[in-house]
Design a protein around this motif. Sequence first.
Motif, mmCIF file in Angstrom:
data_model
loop_
_atom_site.group_PDB
_atom_site.id
_atom_site.type_symbol
_atom_site.label_atom_id
_atom_site.label_comp_id
_atom_site.label_asym_id
_atom_site.label_seq_id
_atom_site.Cartn_x
_atom_site.Cartn_y
_atom_site.Cartn_z
ATOM 1 N N TYR A 1 -19.834 -79.177 88.273
ATOM 2 C CA TYR A 1 -20.051 -78.794 86.878
ATOM 3 C C TYR A 1 -20.707 -79.940 86.114
ATOM 4 N N LEU A 2 -20.182 -81.138 86.266
ATOM 5 C CA LEU A 2 -20.686 -82.300 85.517
ATOM 6 C C LEU A 2 -22.145 -82.605 85.849
ATOM 7 N N THR B 1 -23.050 -73.331 84.748
ATOM 8 C CA THR B 1 -21.619 -73.475 84.512
ATOM 9 C C THR B 1 -20.782 -72.293 84.977
ATOM 10 N N TYR C 1 -27.717 -74.368 81.038
ATOM 11 C CA TYR C 1 -26.343 -74.875 81.140
ATOM 12 C C TYR C 1 -25.377 -73.735 81.488
ATOM 13 N N ALA D 1 -13.413 -78.955 83.729
ATOM 14 C CA ALA D 1 -14.181 -79.951 82.973
ATOM 15 C C ALA D 1 -14.427 -81.241 83.756
ATOM 16 N N SER D 2 -13.646 -81.492 84.792
ATOM 17 C CA SER D 2 -13.828 -82.717 85.572
ATOM 18 C C SER D 2 -14.476 -82.455 86.936
ATOM 19 N N ASN D 3 -14.840 -81.218 87.217
ATOM 20 C CA ASN D 3 -15.456 -80.865 88.489
ATOM 21 C C ASN D 3 -16.833 -81.527 88.603
ATOM 22 N N GLU D 4 -17.063 -82.248 89.694
ATOM 23 C CA GLU D 4 -18.324 -82.987 89.859
ATOM 24 C C GLU D 4 -19.540 -82.071 89.858
ATOM 25 N N ASP E 1 -19.133 -84.253 72.227
ATOM 26 C CA ASP E 1 -18.073 -84.535 73.196
ATOM 27 C C ASP E 1 -16.792 -84.905 72.446
ATOM 28 N N VAL F 1 -24.153 -80.778 83.160
ATOM 29 C CA VAL F 1 -23.760 -80.842 81.752
ATOM 30 C C VAL F 1 -24.860 -81.449 80.875
ATOM 31 N N HIS G 1 -30.809 -87.352 80.192
ATOM 32 C CA HIS G 1 -30.703 -86.745 81.524
ATOM 33 C C HIS G 1 -32.089 -86.341 82.025
#
Length: 138
Positions: free
Chosen positions: A113-114, A61, A57, A108-111, A4, A117, A39
Amino acid sequence: MYLDPSDENARLFFARGIEGPFTMLNLLRFRDWADYSAHPDLAPPEPIPGHLAYDRYVRHTLPYLAASGGSVEFFGVGGHPFVGPTDERWDLVMLIRQGGVADFLAFASNEGYLAGVGHRTAALADSRLIPLVDRPLP
């Protein structure tokens, strides 16, 4: 191990002032076996190799990437470098095109998508993401 961005990496990315489209070079090294300890909710019933966790992933994605206007420009097998340290290898190389920094941040901040991850985290032993900006040939 780099998975990250650090605060300093993020600062340097924004300091570049990238305007318009850019391509993110992804250099990826997989774990032998995916580690879902961070996770467990995403873990499959049986252990899987890192490359299969990364495939999960990618499948998760792609719709979010497309919705942000991004695209996969290259997706291929890596290996040991032709020029570089002989003990270094990258299992997968990707080039991801984004329309701009705002599009990348929306992705990258889309819930949604997250939520997936963790497959990436489980899959990777190391990575490099390098933003590339087009430059005309001299």
